[in-house]
Design a protein around this motif. Sequence first.
Motif, mmCIF file in Angstrom:
data_model
loop_
_atom_site.group_PDB
_atom_site.id
_atom_site.type_symbol
_atom_site.label_atom_id
_atom_site.label_comp_id
_atom_site.label_asym_id
_atom_site.label_seq_id
_atom_site.Cartn_x
_atom_site.Cartn_y
_atom_site.Cartn_z
ATOM 1 N N GLU A 167 33.423 45.434 42.764
ATOM 2 C CA GLU A 167 32.987 44.052 42.958
ATOM 3 C C GLU A 167 32.467 43.466 41.648
ATOM 4 O O GLU A 167 32.796 42.348 41.279
ATOM 5 C CB GLU A 167 31.893 44.002 44.035
ATOM 6 C CG GLU A 167 31.289 42.646 44.254
ATOM 7 C CD GLU A 167 32.157 41.697 45.057
ATOM 8 O OE1 GLU A 167 31.899 40.483 44.976
ATOM 9 O OE2 GLU A 167 33.077 42.165 45.737
ATOM 10 N N THR B 31 35.293 42.913 39.148
ATOM 11 C CA THR B 31 36.035 41.713 39.538
ATOM 12 C C THR B 31 35.281 40.454 39.118
ATOM 13 O O THR B 31 35.877 39.504 38.606
ATOM 14 C CB THR B 31 36.290 41.699 41.062
ATOM 15 O OG1 THR B 31 37.035 42.868 41.406
ATOM 16 C CG2 THR B 31 37.037 40.465 41.494
ATOM 17 N N LEU B 32 33.966 40.445 39.313
ATOM 18 C CA LEU B 32 33.162 39.299 38.890
ATOM 19 C C LEU B 32 33.247 39.085 37.387
ATOM 20 O O LEU B 32 33.371 37.948 36.917
ATOM 21 C CB LEU B 32 31.694 39.483 39.308
ATOM 22 C CG LEU B 32 31.372 39.346 40.790
ATOM 23 C CD1 LEU B 32 29.912 39.724 41.047
ATOM 24 C CD2 LEU B 32 31.651 37.936 41.284
ATOM 25 N N LYS C 112 35.672 39.920 35.401
ATOM 26 C CA LYS C 112 37.015 39.416 35.089
ATOM 27 C C LYS C 112 37.169 37.944 35.467
ATOM 28 O O LYS C 112 37.916 37.207 34.834
ATOM 29 C CB LYS C 112 38.075 40.265 35.782
ATOM 30 C CG LYS C 112 38.208 41.650 35.160
ATOM 31 C CD LYS C 112 39.197 42.515 35.894
ATOM 32 C CE LYS C 112 39.278 43.890 35.235
ATOM 33 N NZ LYS C 112 40.138 44.806 35.972
ATOM 34 N N LYS C 113 36.441 37.505 36.497
ATOM 35 C CA LYS C 113 36.514 36.106 36.913
ATOM 36 C C LYS C 113 35.848 35.173 35.904
ATOM 37 O O LYS C 113 36.011 33.960 35.982
ATOM 38 C CB LYS C 113 35.878 35.916 38.296
ATOM 39 C CG LYS C 113 36.748 36.408 39.422
ATOM 40 C CD LYS C 113 36.122 36.136 40.766
ATOM 41 C CE LYS C 113 37.023 36.616 41.893
ATOM 42 N NZ LYS C 113 36.445 36.345 43.198
ATOM 43 N N ASP D 56 36.790 34.719 33.130
ATOM 44 C CA ASP D 56 37.904 34.136 32.374
ATOM 45 C C ASP D 56 38.728 33.182 33.236
ATOM 46 O O ASP D 56 39.775 32.723 32.812
ATOM 47 C CB ASP D 56 38.840 35.243 31.850
ATOM 48 C CG ASP D 56 38.212 36.047 30.723
ATOM 49 O OD1 ASP D 56 37.375 35.489 29.996
ATOM 50 O OD2 ASP D 56 38.572 37.231 30.572
ATOM 51 N N GLY D 57 38.271 32.869 34.443
ATOM 52 C CA GLY D 57 39.043 32.053 35.381
ATOM 53 C C GLY D 57 38.779 30.561 35.268
ATOM 54 O O GLY D 57 38.341 30.055 34.233
ATOM 55 N N SER D 58 39.028 29.873 36.392
ATOM 56 C CA SER D 58 38.791 28.428 36.460
ATOM 57 C C SER D 58 37.288 28.147 36.403
ATOM 58 O O SER D 58 36.469 29.045 36.573
ATOM 59 C CB SER D 58 39.372 27.866 37.759
ATOM 60 O OG SER D 58 38.628 28.337 38.873
ATOM 61 N N GLU E 291 35.456 29.311 39.490
ATOM 62 C CA GLU E 291 35.352 30.773 39.529
ATOM 63 C C GLU E 291 34.305 31.266 38.541
ATOM 64 O O GLU E 291 33.514 32.155 38.858
ATOM 65 C CB GLU E 291 36.698 31.419 39.180
ATOM 66 C CG GLU E 291 37.684 31.497 40.294
ATOM 67 C CD GLU E 291 38.953 32.235 39.876
ATOM 68 O OE1 GLU E 291 39.533 32.903 40.729
ATOM 69 O OE2 GLU E 291 39.346 32.124 38.698
ATOM 70 N N VAL E 292 34.302 30.685 37.354
ATOM 71 C CA VAL E 292 33.348 31.092 36.321
ATOM 72 C C VAL E 292 31.922 30.822 36.780
ATOM 73 O O VAL E 292 31.051 31.681 36.657
ATOM 74 C CB VAL E 292 33.636 30.367 34.977
ATOM 75 C CG1 VAL E 292 32.504 30.579 33.986
ATOM 76 C CG2 VAL E 292 34.949 30.842 34.385
ATOM 77 N N ASN F 50 30.719 30.483 39.873
ATOM 78 C CA ASN F 50 30.364 31.350 40.998
ATOM 79 C C ASN F 50 30.129 32.787 40.522
ATOM 80 O O ASN F 50 29.124 33.409 40.856
ATOM 81 C CB ASN F 50 31.459 31.286 42.062
ATOM 82 C CG ASN F 50 31.064 31.962 43.348
ATOM 83 O OD1 ASN F 50 29.889 32.155 43.629
ATOM 84 N ND2 ASN F 50 32.047 32.343 44.131
ATOM 85 N N ALA F 51 31.072 33.314 39.723
ATOM 86 C CA ALA F 51 30.948 34.689 39.231
ATOM 87 C C ALA F 51 29.735 34.834 38.324
ATOM 88 O O ALA F 51 28.993 35.813 38.420
ATOM 89 C CB ALA F 51 32.222 35.088 38.500
#
Length: 190
Positions: A90, A93-94, A96-97, A99-101, A104-105, A107-108
Amino acid sequence: MPRNYKLKELILESLDERELSKKELLDHIIEKSDTNISDKTFNESLMILLKDGKICMIGYDFDVYHGVKRIQSIRPDGIIFSIVKTDFFEIETLIKKLDGSEEEVNNASFKIKRIFRNKIRELQENGVSLDGGGADTLFNRIIYYIDSQPDKQKKILTTKFAWSLSDVEGEDGFLEDILNYIKVQGMLGT
Protein backbone atom coordinates in the motif's frame (compact mmCIF):
# COMPACT_ATOMS: atom_id res chain seq x y z
CA MET A 1 -12.75 -8.58 26.22
CA PRO A 2 -13.41 -4.93 27.09
CA ARG A 3 -16.20 -3.31 25.14
CA ASN A 4 -13.95 -0.45 24.03
CA TYR A 5 -11.47 -2.89 22.44
CA LYS A 6 -14.28 -4.60 20.53
CA LEU A 7 -15.56 -1.21 19.34
CA LYS A 8 -12.10 -0.19 18.11
CA GLU A 9 -11.87 -3.46 16.18
CA LEU A 10 -15.32 -2.87 14.66
CA ILE A 11 -14.28 0.65 13.61
CA LEU A 12 -11.14 -0.68 11.93
CA GLU A 13 -13.06 -3.47 10.19
CA SER A 14 -15.67 -1.01 8.92
CA LEU A 15 -13.07 1.44 7.62
CA ASP A 16 -11.14 -1.39 5.98
CA GLU A 17 -14.12 -1.77 3.63
CA ARG A 18 -14.30 1.94 2.66
CA GLU A 19 -13.96 5.53 3.90
CA LEU A 20 -16.94 6.64 6.02
CA SER A 21 -18.22 9.77 7.71
CA LYS A 22 -18.63 9.62 11.47
CA LYS A 23 -22.41 9.25 11.09
CA GLU A 24 -22.08 6.52 8.45
CA LEU A 25 -19.46 4.74 10.56
CA LEU A 26 -21.63 4.75 13.69
CA ASP A 27 -24.70 3.61 11.72
CA HIS A 28 -22.66 0.82 10.08
CA ILE A 29 -21.30 -0.42 13.40
CA ILE A 30 -24.69 -0.34 15.12
CA GLU A 31 -26.19 -2.30 12.21
CA LYS A 32 -23.30 -4.77 12.15
CA SER A 33 -23.11 -5.39 15.90
CA ASP A 34 -26.80 -4.87 16.71
CA THR A 35 -25.94 -2.97 19.90
CA ASN A 36 -26.40 0.58 21.12
CA ILE A 37 -23.21 2.57 21.48
CA SER A 38 -23.02 5.81 23.41
CA ASP A 39 -21.51 8.87 21.72
CA LYS A 40 -18.98 9.11 24.54
CA THR A 41 -17.74 5.52 24.06
CA PHE A 42 -17.69 5.89 20.27
CA ASN A 43 -15.83 9.22 20.41
CA GLU A 44 -13.32 7.81 22.89
CA SER A 45 -12.58 4.87 20.59
CA LEU A 46 -12.21 7.19 17.58
CA MET A 47 -9.82 9.44 19.49
CA ILE A 48 -7.67 6.50 20.63
CA LEU A 49 -7.43 5.23 17.03
CA LEU A 50 -6.62 8.74 15.76
CA LYS A 51 -3.95 9.26 18.43
CA ASP A 52 -2.40 5.85 17.70
CA GLY A 53 -2.25 6.70 13.99
CA LYS A 54 -4.49 3.78 13.00
CA ILE A 55 -7.11 6.02 11.34
CA CYS A 56 -7.10 9.55 9.96
CA MET A 57 -9.55 12.28 8.98
CA ILE A 58 -9.50 12.74 5.23
CA GLY A 59 -12.38 15.04 4.43
CA TYR A 60 -15.86 16.27 5.20
CA ASP A 61 -19.31 15.15 4.02
CA PHE A 62 -21.45 18.29 3.56
CA ASP A 63 -24.57 16.15 3.05
CA VAL A 64 -25.05 16.23 6.84
CA TYR A 65 -26.40 19.78 6.34
CA HIS A 66 -29.25 18.57 4.09
CA GLY A 67 -28.97 21.40 1.54
CA VAL A 68 -28.43 24.32 3.94
CA LYS A 69 -26.43 26.88 1.98
CA ARG A 70 -25.13 29.12 4.76
CA ILE A 71 -23.18 26.87 7.12
CA GLN A 72 -22.03 28.46 10.38
CA SER A 73 -20.96 25.47 12.43
CA ILE A 74 -19.06 22.24 11.98
CA ARG A 75 -20.98 19.07 12.68
CA PRO A 76 -18.68 16.23 13.73
CA ASP A 77 -20.99 13.75 11.98
CA GLY A 78 -19.63 14.96 8.62
CA ILE A 79 -15.96 14.18 9.31
CA ILE A 80 -14.81 11.41 6.97
CA PHE A 81 -12.46 8.80 8.41
CA SER A 82 -10.13 6.40 6.68
CA ILE A 83 -7.95 3.61 7.94
CA VAL A 84 -4.20 4.25 7.82
CA LYS A 85 -2.79 1.29 5.96
CA THR A 86 0.84 0.63 6.75
CA ASP A 87 1.18 -2.43 4.56
CA PHE A 88 4.36 -2.37 2.42
CA PHE A 89 2.52 -2.71 -0.90
CA GLU A 90 0.00 0.00 0.00
CA ILE A 91 2.79 2.41 0.91
CA GLU A 92 4.82 1.58 -2.20
CA THR A 93 1.71 2.22 -4.32
CA LEU A 94 1.19 5.57 -2.59
CA ILE A 95 4.80 6.58 -3.27
CA LYS A 96 4.41 5.66 -6.94
CA LYS A 97 1.21 7.72 -7.14
CA LEU A 98 3.30 10.81 -6.33
CA ASP A 99 4.14 10.78 -10.06
CA GLY A 100 0.46 10.69 -11.11
CA SER A 101 -2.26 13.25 -11.81
CA GLU A 102 -2.73 16.24 -9.51
CA GLU A 103 -5.63 14.57 -7.68
CA GLU A 104 -3.64 11.33 -7.21
CA VAL A 105 -0.62 13.27 -5.97
CA ASN A 106 -2.68 15.25 -3.45
CA ASN A 107 -4.45 12.16 -2.11
CA ALA A 108 -1.30 10.01 -1.96
CA SER A 109 0.77 12.83 -0.47
CA PHE A 110 -1.78 13.42 2.29
CA LYS A 111 -1.88 9.73 3.25
CA ILE A 112 1.82 9.04 3.08
CA LYS A 113 2.79 12.22 4.94
CA ARG A 114 0.54 11.13 7.81
CA ILE A 115 2.34 7.77 7.96
CA PHE A 116 5.72 9.52 7.70
CA ARG A 117 4.86 11.96 10.52
CA ASN A 118 3.90 9.02 12.76
CA LYS A 119 7.21 7.27 12.02
CA ILE A 120 9.19 10.47 12.67
CA ARG A 121 7.33 10.94 15.98
CA GLU A 122 8.21 7.33 16.93
CA LEU A 123 11.87 7.94 16.12
CA GLN A 124 11.92 11.13 18.20
CA GLU A 125 10.19 9.38 21.12
CA ASN A 126 12.95 6.75 20.96
CA GLY A 127 15.59 9.46 21.33
CA VAL A 128 16.64 9.85 17.70
CA SER A 129 17.68 13.42 16.91
CA LEU A 130 16.62 14.64 13.49
CA ASP A 131 18.13 17.62 11.72
CA GLY A 132 16.76 19.28 8.63
CA GLY A 133 13.42 20.74 9.65
CA GLY A 134 10.02 19.33 10.46
CA ALA A 135 8.53 16.07 9.24
CA ASP A 136 6.99 17.61 6.11
CA THR A 137 10.30 19.23 5.14
CA LEU A 138 12.14 15.94 5.66
CA PHE A 139 9.50 14.10 3.63
CA ASN A 140 9.72 16.58 0.74
CA ARG A 141 13.53 16.40 0.71
CA ILE A 142 13.49 12.59 0.70
CA ILE A 143 11.00 12.47 -2.18
CA TYR A 144 13.01 15.11 -4.07
CA TYR A 145 16.19 13.11 -3.55
CA ILE A 146 14.55 9.85 -4.66
CA ASP A 147 13.10 11.55 -7.76
CA SER A 148 16.51 13.01 -8.68
CA GLN A 149 18.13 9.58 -8.95
CA PRO A 150 18.56 7.39 -12.04
CA ASP A 151 15.69 4.92 -12.57
CA LYS A 152 17.48 1.88 -11.05
CA GLN A 153 18.50 3.79 -7.91
CA LYS A 154 15.06 5.45 -7.73
CA LYS A 155 13.37 2.02 -7.67
CA ILE A 156 15.70 0.77 -4.93
CA LEU A 157 15.20 3.90 -2.79
CA THR A 158 11.41 3.84 -3.31
CA THR A 159 11.29 0.21 -2.16
CA LYS A 160 13.49 0.92 0.89
CA PHE A 161 11.46 4.02 1.77
CA ALA A 162 8.18 2.08 1.51
CA TRP A 163 9.68 -0.73 3.59
CA SER A 164 10.83 1.76 6.25
CA LEU A 165 7.33 3.25 6.58
CA SER A 166 5.54 -0.09 6.63
CA ASP A 167 4.52 -2.16 9.62
CA VAL A 168 6.60 -5.10 8.40
CA GLU A 169 8.74 -6.69 11.08
CA GLY A 170 12.43 -5.97 10.68
CA GLU A 171 11.97 -2.46 9.25
CA ASP A 172 13.39 -0.90 12.39
CA GLY A 173 16.28 1.36 11.52
CA PHE A 174 15.57 1.61 7.78
CA LEU A 175 14.11 5.09 8.04
CA GLU A 176 17.04 6.24 10.16
CA ASP A 177 19.43 4.74 7.61
CA ILE A 178 17.66 6.54 4.76
CA LEU A 179 17.74 9.85 6.64
CA ASN A 180 21.44 9.40 7.46
CA TYR A 181 22.31 8.41 3.88
CA ILE A 182 20.51 11.39 2.39
CA LYS A 183 22.05 13.65 5.05
CA VAL A 184 25.52 12.46 4.02
CA GLN A 185 24.57 13.27 0.42
CA GLY A 186 23.96 16.87 1.55
CA MET A 187 20.16 16.92 1.15
CA LEU A 188 19.15 17.25 4.83
CA GLY A 189 21.36 20.05 6.08
CA THR A 190 19.93 22.48 8.61
